[in-house]
Structure formats: C-alpha cells, structure tokens
Design a protein around this motif. Structure first.
Motif, PDB file in Angstrom:
ATOM      1  N   THR A 132       0.818  -1.212   0.000  1.00  0.00           N
ATOM      2  CA  THR A 132       0.000   0.000   0.000  1.00  0.00           C
ATOM      3  C   THR A 132       0.855   1.266   0.000  1.00  0.00           C
ATOM      4  N   ASP A 133       0.266   2.352  -0.476  1.00  0.00           N
ATOM      5  CA  ASP A 133       0.968   3.648  -0.422  1.00  0.00           C
ATOM      6  C   ASP A 133       1.068   4.175   1.016  1.00  0.00           C
ATOM      7  N   GLU A 134       0.267   3.602   1.933  1.00  0.00           N
ATOM      8  CA  GLU A 134       0.259   4.136   3.310  1.00  0.00           C
ATOM      9  C   GLU A 134       1.589   3.939   4.022  1.00  0.00           C
ATOM     10  N   PRO A 157      -1.053   1.567  13.036  1.00  0.00           N
ATOM     11  CA  PRO A 157      -0.637   0.171  13.210  1.00  0.00           C
ATOM     12  C   PRO A 157      -0.782  -0.624  11.914  1.00  0.00           C
ATOM     13  N   TYR A 158      -1.839  -0.330  11.129  1.00  0.00           N
ATOM     14  CA  TYR A 158      -1.999  -1.022   9.843  1.00  0.00           C
ATOM     15  C   TYR A 158      -0.802  -0.754   8.930  1.00  0.00           C
ATOM     16  N   SER A 159      -0.496   0.541   8.711  1.00  0.00           N
ATOM     17  CA  SER A 159       0.562   0.834   7.733  1.00  0.00           C
ATOM     18  C   SER A 159       1.931   0.390   8.251  1.00  0.00           C
ATOM     19  N   ASP A 289     -12.498  13.178  14.174  1.00  0.00           N
ATOM     20  CA  ASP A 289     -11.499  12.674  13.234  1.00  0.00           C
ATOM     21  C   ASP A 289     -10.888  11.351  13.694  1.00  0.00           C
ATOM     22  N   ARG A 290     -10.327  10.613  12.732  1.00  0.00           N
ATOM     23  CA  ARG A 290      -9.546   9.389  12.997  1.00  0.00           C
ATOM     24  C   ARG A 290      -8.249   9.796  13.702  1.00  0.00           C
ATOM     25  N   PRO A 291      -7.863   9.136  14.805  1.00  0.00           N
ATOM     26  CA  PRO A 291      -6.586   9.491  15.446  1.00  0.00           C
ATOM     27  C   PRO A 291      -5.421   9.276  14.471  1.00  0.00           C
ATOM     28  N   GLY A 292      -4.521  10.246  14.438  1.00  0.00           N
ATOM     29  CA  GLY A 292      -3.324  10.115  13.587  1.00  0.00           C
ATOM     30  C   GLY A 292      -3.631  10.121  12.100  1.00  0.00           C
ATOM     31  N   HIS A 293      -4.774  10.684  11.729  1.00  0.00           N
ATOM     32  CA  HIS A 293      -5.268  10.618  10.346  1.00  0.00           C
ATOM     33  C   HIS A 293      -4.262  11.197   9.335  1.00  0.00           C
ATOM     34  N   ASP A 294      -3.811  10.380   8.392  1.00  0.00           N
ATOM     35  CA  ASP A 294      -2.918  10.877   7.337  1.00  0.00           C
ATOM     36  C   ASP A 294      -3.677  11.876   6.462  1.00  0.00           C
ATOM     37  N   ASN A 349     -17.031   1.830  16.239  1.00  0.00           N
ATOM     38  CA  ASN A 349     -16.271   2.897  15.574  1.00  0.00           C
ATOM     39  C   ASN A 349     -17.001   4.235  15.544  1.00  0.00           C
ATOM     40  N   TYR A 350     -18.351   4.203  15.507  1.00  0.00           N
ATOM     41  CA  TYR A 350     -19.069   5.463  15.269  1.00  0.00           C
ATOM     42  C   TYR A 350     -19.871   5.978  16.466  1.00  0.00           C
ATOM     43  N   ALA A 351     -20.236   5.074  17.418  1.00  0.00           N
ATOM     44  CA  ALA A 351     -21.058   5.560  18.534  1.00  0.00           C
ATOM     45  C   ALA A 351     -20.261   6.587  19.330  1.00  0.00           C
TER      46      ALA A 351
HETATM   47  O1  DAU Z   1      -4.141   3.983   0.502  1.00  0.00           O
HETATM   48  C1  DAU Z   1      -4.375   2.597   0.418  1.00  0.00           C
HETATM   49  C2  DAU Z   1      -5.201   2.168   1.600  1.00  0.00           C
HETATM   50  O2  DAU Z   1      -6.519   2.634   1.372  1.00  0.00           O
HETATM   51  C3  DAU Z   1      -5.193   0.663   1.822  1.00  0.00           C
HETATM   52  O3  DAU Z   1      -3.892   0.260   2.158  1.00  0.00           O
HETATM   53  C4  DAU Z   1      -6.158   0.257   2.938  1.00  0.00           C
HETATM   54  O4  DAU Z   1      -6.208  -1.149   3.061  1.00  0.00           O
HETATM   55  C5  DAU Z   1      -7.524   0.793   2.591  1.00  0.00           C
HETATM   56  O5  DAU Z   1      -8.431   0.506   3.627  1.00  0.00           O
HETATM   57  C6  DAU Z   1      -7.468   2.306   2.350  1.00  0.00           C
HETATM   58  O6  DAU Z   1      -7.146   3.012   3.585  1.00  0.00           O
HETATM   59  P1  DAU Z   1      -7.899   4.375   3.992  1.00  0.00           P
HETATM   60  O7  DAU Z   1      -7.793   4.549   5.444  1.00  0.00           O
HETATM   61  O8  DAU Z   1      -7.451   5.488   3.114  1.00  0.00           O
HETATM   62  O9  DAU Z   1      -9.399   3.967   3.524  1.00  0.00           O
HETATM   63  P2  DAU Z   1     -10.840   4.223   4.207  1.00  0.00           P
HETATM   64  O10 DAU Z   1     -11.840   3.837   3.164  1.00  0.00           O
HETATM   65  O11 DAU Z   1     -10.938   3.608   5.534  1.00  0.00           O
HETATM   66  O12 DAU Z   1     -10.854   5.802   4.365  1.00  0.00           O
HETATM   67  C7  DAU Z   1     -10.695   6.650   3.254  1.00  0.00           C
HETATM   68  C8  DAU Z   1     -10.712   8.064   3.779  1.00  0.00           C
HETATM   69  O13 DAU Z   1     -12.046   8.370   4.232  1.00  0.00           O
HETATM   70  C9  DAU Z   1      -9.803   8.297   4.963  1.00  0.00           C
HETATM   71  O14 DAU Z   1      -9.246   9.611   4.878  1.00  0.00           O
HETATM   72  C10 DAU Z   1     -10.732   8.225   6.174  1.00  0.00           C
HETATM   73  C11 DAU Z   1     -12.056   8.745   5.618  1.00  0.00           C
HETATM   74  N1  DAU Z   1     -13.276   8.151   6.215  1.00  0.00           N
HETATM   75  C12 DAU Z   1     -13.355   6.802   6.289  1.00  0.00           C
HETATM   76  C13 DAU Z   1     -14.475   6.210   6.854  1.00  0.00           C
HETATM   77  C14 DAU Z   1     -14.587   4.698   6.962  1.00  0.00           C
HETATM   78  C15 DAU Z   1     -14.297   8.970   6.647  1.00  0.00           C
HETATM   79  O15 DAU Z   1     -14.223  10.212   6.546  1.00  0.00           O
HETATM   80  N2  DAU Z   1     -15.406   8.392   7.193  1.00  0.00           N
HETATM   81  C16 DAU Z   1     -15.523   7.033   7.338  1.00  0.00           C
HETATM   82  O16 DAU Z   1     -16.552   6.569   7.890  1.00  0.00           O
END
Ligand code: DAU
Ligand code: NAD
Length: 355
Positions: A132-134, A157-159, A289-294, A349-351
């Motif tokens: 992944t690019d992460e 932790p995932y990346s 926001d997601r903690p540590g959000h890229d 995750n959302y509550a």
């Molecule tokens: O960049 C590649 C990666 O993309 C993969 O390695 C991962 O396996 C894949 O899950 C994905 O990671 P992200 O964290 O970018 O994907 P996600 O769909 O979870 O979130 C995309 C963006 O949307 C991220 O900035 C968080 C935001 N988001 C996500 C969810 C689930 C929201 O704003 N609301 C949400 O409910």
C-alpha cells in the motif's frame, strides 16, 4: 497454476474473477475467511474446474508448505492481510499477527519450496507482495507524489505492519535470492468492497437513510484507483516486472474525501433518488477525526507506466458510476455482509463520535 492468498477479500476476489476471465491457467485461492473474506464474491467461479479454494491461514506454514508441494504454483500473489486502518486503531494485534508474522511464515514456506525447484523453475518463479501507499506516510499539500524510493514513514498500526511485511519481502530477495515483486497501490474502490471503507459505507448508509460520517473536515486527500485497474497492474507486474523491484500503482486521481462523498450522493440522487425528493447530501454528518489521520496520499505511477507500459482503463468518473450501479444491482450481497459482527463494528467505531 498460481496461488492467490486473501482471495475472498475485496481485491483478491476481483483479481481471481478477472484472472479466470482472461487466462486458462488455474488459480488456487487461500483465505482465512475473516470478517472481510466472503465466498459469495467468488460464487460465479465456485464450480469452475480452474478454481480451487482452500480455507486457511497464511501463517500456517505446514498448510502452505503442503499446498505448495501438492500444486507446484509458478507464482504467488499475496493479498492476505488485515486491511482496515480504523480496526488497526481499535485492535492492532491481528495486524501484527497476519501482516507481519503471517507474511514471515508464508515467506519461509515459499523459500523452502522454491529452494528445491529446478534452476529454470527457480528463475521463472515469482512472489508478488501486494502492499500500500500508506507505508510512505502522509504528504503535505504541495509535496510531490510518492515515488518508489520515498522514505518509509508509516503512521498507523496497519501501515506499520504493512511496512514491516514489505521489508521482510525485500530481505528475502536480497538474502536468499527469492524472486519477489512488491506493488504499493493507492486507495481502491469498486465491486465487492466491504462496507466499512469510505465509498461502500457511504453508498450503503445513504440507501439505508443513515448518516454519512465524514471524519474531521473531510479535506483529507486519497488517490483513487478502480479495483480492476489495480488487478491489471498486478497482472502486468507479474508478467513483466523485474524481480527485486518495487512498483507504485495509482491513477493520478487525488480527491478530497468530502468531494468523494458529494460525488456518491449526486450519483445516487440520479440513479436511486430519495422518495422525499431531497439530496442524499442532507445525510452528511461531520464526526470526530480518525486518530493520527494521514492528510494526503498521492502516487507517482511513472515507473509502472514507462517501464511496463501499464495504464488504468477507467477514469474516476467512469469507475465511480460503475461502482454505485454495482451496489444498486447487488443488494443481496450487501445485505448478506451486514451481519451482527458488522453492526457491532459500526457501533464500536461510530457511537459517541458525533460533534
Ligand atoms: O491507501 C491505500 C489504503 O486505502 C489501503 O492500504 C487500505 O487497506 C484501505 O483501507 C485504504 O485506507 P484508507 O484509510 O485510506 O481507507 P478508508 O476507506 O478507511 O478511508 C478513506 C478516507 O475516508 C480516509 O481519509 C478516512 C475517511 N473516512 C473513512 C471512513 C470509513 C471517513 O471520513 N469516514 C468514514 O466513515
Ligand atoms: P480485505 O480486507 O478486503 O481482504 C483481505 C482478505 O485476506 C480477506 O479475505 C481475509 O479473510 C483474508 N485474510 C486475512 N487474514 C488472513 C490470513 N491470516 N490468512 C489468509 N487470509 C487472510 O482487503 P483488500 O482491500 O482486498 O486488500 C488486499 C491487499 O491489498 C491487502 O494486503 C492490502 O494491504 C492491500 N491494499 C489494499 C488497498 C485498498 O484500497 N483496499 C490498496 C492498496 C493495497
């Protein structure tokens, strides 16, 4: 034949379906069938004699050793992983187990198998690791996109677990000569995407009349690629890539999350309008926001384009329309993945995340 791990997940299933539609060569799929693995995604090839499915763990070296001995694949494509960033924040252990320890055990089984092949078979063999690019971390607004030599700076932790697996794969090439290839791809979207990730979650929640949870200010940027284009890139790297090399995969499609959500709402307004005549945009809810959000990911795909002559077939506009239509046409698949454990995850995750 080839061995595909994680074959019942989102990208793995798309890869197997596309492979069997294009090749006579058989596929053996190996998947642990975690919450993210779904054999319904492979229902159309269930009785295809070119497709063998095995339920198992990449970390079970006895099983993988046995499969390699029995089926003698010429290549392995390793998709198997825990893949959701939010889940890695709530519970990182499974990510360490599968993405690091599991990949290590798989590599060991593959090394044992590969080391006794004939010289010709050894040279032709490939282990393609799907990453992944992460692993490269987060980009500032004006920084250039991630190239293959960008420093590793994983933030979740995932990346971090994916970065560790990339390093192991690299080490098995440098130390043992295993002919490995690594692809680092940007965000995928398309059919069979589990509705915990942004795009399918927005479609499914919109149609159910639920809130569309946007983290923070919704201005985080991801670089989107239609899943079938990721699959074509992997086929291309498998065929033409140089062992030991890394190829970044992306479609030059940087978009802010809020723009993605607006696009999904506009398509649903057109294809399946709300009965009250209002837009699905009304359901958007900004949440904590997601903690540590890229903040931003972006892929520089020039290497795979120039050296291997790969190009995506879809633009974001064509791919997202196909995706929304697929979810409208496949409501049974969607309702069958919304199990009790899925609902528990949404609760976890959302509550209490409202702002
Ligand atoms: O960049 C590649 C990666 O993309 C993969 O390695 C991962 O396996 C894949 O899950 C994905 O990671 P992200 O964290 O970018 O994907 P996600 O769909 O979870 O979130 C995309 C963006 O949307 C991220 O900035 C968080 C935001 N988001 C996500 C969810 C689930 C929201 O704003 N609301 C949400 O409910
Ligand atoms: P997914 O979560 O939909 O599927 C993962 C699959 O792996 C599931 O079927 C699961 O059952 C299986 N699995 C998990 N642990 C296993 C184990 N120990 N043994 C065997 N199988 C196991 O993930 P995805 O989105 O299809 O991602 C596939 C791969 O591509 C992952 O390695 C991910 O890091 C990578 N990737 C994903 C994206 C994306 O946007 N989804 C982008 C770039 C790279």
């Amino acid at each position: 034949m080839i061995l595909v791990t994680g074959s019942a997940g989102f990208i793995g299933a798309n890869f197997v379906l596309d492979w069997l539609a294009r090749h006579d060569e058989a596929v053996i799929g190996l998947d642990k069938l975690t919450y993210a693995g779904n054999l319904e995604s492979l229902a159309s090839v269930k009785n295809d004699p070119r497709h063998i499915f095995v339920h198992g763990d990449i970390g079970d070296a006895e099983l993988t050793g046995q499969l390699l001995k029995q089926y003698r694949p010429r290549a392995i494509v390793n998709f198997a992983a825990e893949s959701h960033v939010d889940r890695s924040i709530h519970g990182p252990e499974e990510f360490i187990q599968t993405n690091i320890v599991g990949t290590f055990h798989l590599l060991e089984a593959v090394r044992t198998y590969w080391s006794v092949l004939t010289d010709e078979e050894k040279t032709g063999f490939r282990f393609l690791h799907v990453s992944t690019d992460e692993v490269y971390g987060s980009l500032a607004k004006d920084e250039p996109a991630f190239g293959e030599t960008h420093r590793y700076e994983p933030n979740s932790p995932y990346s971090a677990s994916k970065a560790a697996s990339d390093h192991l794969v690299r080490a098995y090439h440098h130390t043992y000569g295993l002919p490995v290839l690594t692809t680092n791809c940007s965000n995928n979207y398309g059919p069979y995407h589990f509705p915990e990730k942004l795009i399918p979650l927005m479609i499914v929640n919109a149609l159910a009349g639920k809130p569309l949870p946007v983290y923070g200010d919704g201005q985080q940027i991801r670089d989107w690629l239609y899943v079938k284009d990721h699959c074509s890139a992997i086929r291309c790297v498998l065929e033409k890539g140089t062992p030991g090399e890394v190829y970044n995969v992306g479609g030059w499609n940087e978009k802010a999350n809020l723009d993605i959500v607006h696009t999904v709402c506009a398509l649903l307004d057109e294809l399946s309008p709300r009965t009250d005549g209002k837009s699905y945009r009304e359901q958007i809810a900004f949440v904590t926001d997601r903690p540590g959000h890229d903040r931003r990911y972006a892929i520089d795909a020039r290497k795979i384009e120039c050296e291997l002559d790969w190009k995506p077939a879809e633009t974001f506009e064509t791919g997202i329309r196909k995706t929304v239509q697929w979810y409208l046409d496949n409501r049974d698949w969607v309702s069958n993945v919304q199990s009790g454990s899925y609902r528990q995850w949404l609760e976890k995750n959302y509550a209490g995340r409202g702002r």
